[in-house]
Scaffold this motif. Structure first.
Motif, PDB file in Angstrom:
ATOM      1  N   VAL A  15       0.832  -1.208   0.000  1.00  0.00           N
ATOM      2  CA  VAL A  15       0.000   0.000   0.000  1.00  0.00           C
ATOM      3  C   VAL A  15       0.865   1.257   0.000  1.00  0.00           C
ATOM      4  O   VAL A  15       0.586   2.219  -0.736  1.00  0.00           O
ATOM      5  N   LEU A  16       1.924   1.268   0.794  1.00  0.00           N
ATOM      6  CA  LEU A  16       2.788   2.445   0.811  1.00  0.00           C
ATOM      7  C   LEU A  16       3.482   2.629  -0.535  1.00  0.00           C
ATOM      8  O   LEU A  16       3.665   3.767  -0.993  1.00  0.00           O
ATOM      9  N   GLY A  18       2.164   1.958  -3.388  1.00  0.00           N
ATOM     10  CA  GLY A  18       1.159   2.574  -4.243  1.00  0.00           C
ATOM     11  C   GLY A  18       0.925   4.036  -3.904  1.00  0.00           C
ATOM     12  O   GLY A  18       0.792   4.879  -4.797  1.00  0.00           O
ATOM     13  N   LEU A  19       0.891   4.352  -2.612  1.00  0.00           N
ATOM     14  CA  LEU A  19       0.659   5.732  -2.190  1.00  0.00           C
ATOM     15  C   LEU A  19       1.813   6.629  -2.618  1.00  0.00           C
ATOM     16  O   LEU A  19       1.604   7.724  -3.168  1.00  0.00           O
ATOM     17  N   PHE A  20       3.029   6.176  -2.411  1.00  0.00           N
ATOM     18  CA  PHE A  20       4.190   6.979  -2.781  1.00  0.00           C
ATOM     19  C   PHE A  20       4.273   7.144  -4.302  1.00  0.00           C
ATOM     20  O   PHE A  20       4.655   8.205  -4.800  1.00  0.00           O
ATOM     21  N   ALA A  21       3.894   6.091  -5.043  1.00  0.00           N
ATOM     22  CA  ALA A  21       3.889   6.183  -6.505  1.00  0.00           C
ATOM     23  C   ALA A  21       2.871   7.218  -6.972  1.00  0.00           C
ATOM     24  O   ALA A  21       3.117   7.965  -7.930  1.00  0.00           O
ATOM     25  N   SER A  22       1.735   7.283  -6.304  1.00  0.00           N
ATOM     26  CA  SER A  22       0.719   8.259  -6.668  1.00  0.00           C
ATOM     27  C   SER A  22       1.200   9.678  -6.417  1.00  0.00           C
ATOM     28  O   SER A  22       1.029  10.578  -7.257  1.00  0.00           O
ATOM     29  N   TRP A  23       1.838   9.903  -5.265  1.00  0.00           N
ATOM     30  CA  TRP A  23       2.384  11.234  -4.977  1.00  0.00           C
ATOM     31  C   TRP A  23       3.464  11.608  -5.990  1.00  0.00           C
ATOM     32  O   TRP A  23       3.508  12.751  -6.464  1.00  0.00           O
ATOM     33  N   ASP A  24       4.297  10.651  -6.338  1.00  0.00           N
ATOM     34  CA  ASP A  24       5.350  10.922  -7.317  1.00  0.00           C
ATOM     35  C   ASP A  24       4.757  11.301  -8.669  1.00  0.00           C
ATOM     36  O   ASP A  24       5.270  12.202  -9.357  1.00  0.00           O
ATOM     37  N   ALA A  25       3.685  10.612  -9.059  1.00  0.00           N
ATOM     38  CA  ALA A  25       3.056  10.881 -10.359  1.00  0.00           C
ATOM     39  C   ALA A  25       2.468  12.284 -10.401  1.00  0.00           C
ATOM     40  O   ALA A  25       2.581  12.993 -11.414  1.00  0.00           O
ATOM     41  N   ILE A  26       1.842  12.707  -9.319  1.00  0.00           N
ATOM     42  CA  ILE A  26       1.258  14.056  -9.272  1.00  0.00           C
ATOM     43  C   ILE A  26       2.357  15.106  -9.336  1.00  0.00           C
ATOM     44  O   ILE A  26       2.251  16.108 -10.066  1.00  0.00           O
ATOM     45  N   ALA A  27       3.423  14.909  -8.587  1.00  0.00           N
ATOM     46  CA  ALA A  27       4.535  15.860  -8.589  1.00  0.00           C
ATOM     47  C   ALA A  27       5.159  15.968  -9.980  1.00  0.00           C
ATOM     48  O   ALA A  27       5.463  17.073 -10.458  1.00  0.00           O
ATOM     49  N   ARG A 116       5.700  10.245   4.305  1.00  0.00           N
ATOM     50  CA  ARG A 116       6.452   9.045   3.901  1.00  0.00           C
ATOM     51  C   ARG A 116       7.243   8.499   5.087  1.00  0.00           C
ATOM     52  O   ARG A 116       7.242   7.298   5.361  1.00  0.00           O
ATOM     53  N   ALA A 117       7.934   9.393   5.772  1.00  0.00           N
ATOM     54  CA  ALA A 117       8.762   8.961   6.897  1.00  0.00           C
ATOM     55  C   ALA A 117       7.912   8.384   8.021  1.00  0.00           C
ATOM     56  O   ALA A 117       8.237   7.336   8.599  1.00  0.00           O
ATOM     57  N   ALA A 118       6.804   9.059   8.337  1.00  0.00           N
ATOM     58  CA  ALA A 118       5.942   8.592   9.427  1.00  0.00           C
ATOM     59  C   ALA A 118       5.294   7.252   9.096  1.00  0.00           C
ATOM     60  O   ALA A 118       5.223   6.357   9.951  1.00  0.00           O
ATOM     61  N   LEU A 119       4.828   7.092   7.870  1.00  0.00           N
ATOM     62  CA  LEU A 119       4.160   5.847   7.482  1.00  0.00           C
ATOM     63  C   LEU A 119       5.141   4.687   7.421  1.00  0.00           C
ATOM     64  O   LEU A 119       4.816   3.566   7.826  1.00  0.00           O
ATOM     65  N   ALA A 120       6.329   4.935   6.916  1.00  0.00           N
ATOM     66  CA  ALA A 120       7.332   3.870   6.831  1.00  0.00           C
ATOM     67  C   ALA A 120       7.776   3.404   8.211  1.00  0.00           C
ATOM     68  O   ALA A 120       8.206   2.251   8.377  1.00  0.00           O
ATOM     69  N   ALA A 121       7.663   4.284   9.205  1.00  0.00           N
ATOM     70  CA  ALA A 121       8.101   3.950  10.560  1.00  0.00           C
ATOM     71  C   ALA A 121       7.021   3.260  11.385  1.00  0.00           C
ATOM     72  O   ALA A 121       7.289   2.811  12.503  1.00  0.00           O
TER      73      ALA A 121
END
Length: 282
Positions: A15-16, A18-27, A116-121
């Motif tokens: 899930v993370l 996918g979420l990070f990929a979505s943020w990267d795509a928008i940026a 990203r940092a908070a979710l990964a931790a």
């Protein structure tokens, strides 16, 4: 908090990703956008591209513990604000309207970096713990899958507004797949509650294109997702392009450049009623 129903357990790394990929795509999509492009209206009532990104920034800021801005007007006066979630979203959108596109993109990068940092931790226990989500009480992981879906849908809103529909290769990542997973989870509600498919219905929603998959809903007292129909044929089969399915389910207009045709087989009356009521997103 406690929940009477079992929570949805989803893989944290998946899930993370996918979420990070979505943020990267928008940026990436907005990296070189002009101020005029940032102010292009989207299909979402009252919102331009800037407002869509401000909404995402606001949600991630809230999840980071930042207080929601105070209202500057009576939000009840705004025709496109129809519920408390919409009102909360609007507070962030309005508070960030004075920033340039470049400033907002920087803010987007900052807040998603912290997230990203908070979710990964997060520990597995925290990830699976019950919490309030837009879909009701469920796991924090399910909440984050909903965030993938929300961000991915808004990426498509931006693409639609800017006339930059996704290439097939841009619809094959984990963000696209997880967004469809989340939408599939809502199809029993769409088929049974909104579409009013009668008891005994076996509904197949066949998606084509790069988002191809088959979603099966059986109605036996109540509607439920099933892997198969136990050897029985569907009573209703609905076939359409996967991206256009997401647009319909999200209450959006079709994406340019792809067929929006819908094919019905079986009980055409039931099929048509389900398709007419596909939109379920708040």
């Amino acid at each position: 908090m406690s929940s009477e129903r079992p929570v949805t357990v989803v893989d944290q790394g998946e899930v993370l990703g996918g979420l990070f990929a979505s943020w990267d795509a928008i940026a990436a999509l907005l990296a070189n956008a002009s101020e005029e492009q940032w102010r292009t209206p989207t299909a979402l009532p009252g919102w331009d591209v800037h407002d869509v990104v401000a909404h995402i920034v606001g949600t991630e800021s809230m999840l980071s513990g930042i207080a929601t801005p105070e209202p500057d007007i009576d939000l009840g006066e705004l025709e496109h604000v129809r519920n408390p979630i919409g009102a909360m979203n609007e507070l962030w959108v309005r508070s960030l309207r004075g920033e340039s596109g470049a400033e907002l993109l920087q803010r987007f990068g900052d807040v998603t970096g912290r997230r990203r940092a908070a979710l990964a931790a997060m520990s597995t226990e925290e990830w699976n713990a019950p919490t309030l989500t837009p879909a009701g009480p469920d796991s924090y992981g399910r909440f984050m899958r909903i965030r993938v879906f929300d961000c991915w849908m808004h990426e498509q809103d931006i693409r639609d507004a800017l006339g930059r529909p996704p290439a097939d290769s841009e619809l094959t990542g984990p963000d696209s797949r997880l967004s469809l997973d989340e939408m599939a989870a809502s199809m029993p509600f769409v088929v049974g509650k909104k579409g009013k498919a009668p008891d005994g219905s076996r509904v197949l929603i066949a998606l084509t294109g790069p988002l191809a998959r088959e979603i099966r809903v059986a109605v036996d007292g109540r509607a439920a997702l099933v892997e198969d129909f136990g050897g029985a044929e569907p009573t209703v089969a609905i076939t359409l392009d996967g991206l256009q399915f997401t647009r319909r389910a999200g209450g959006r207009p079709p994406m340019a450049g792809r067929s929006d045709a819908v094919d019905y087989q079986g009980d055409a009356v039931v099929a048509a009623h389900i398709v007419e009521n596909l939109a379920y997103v708040i």
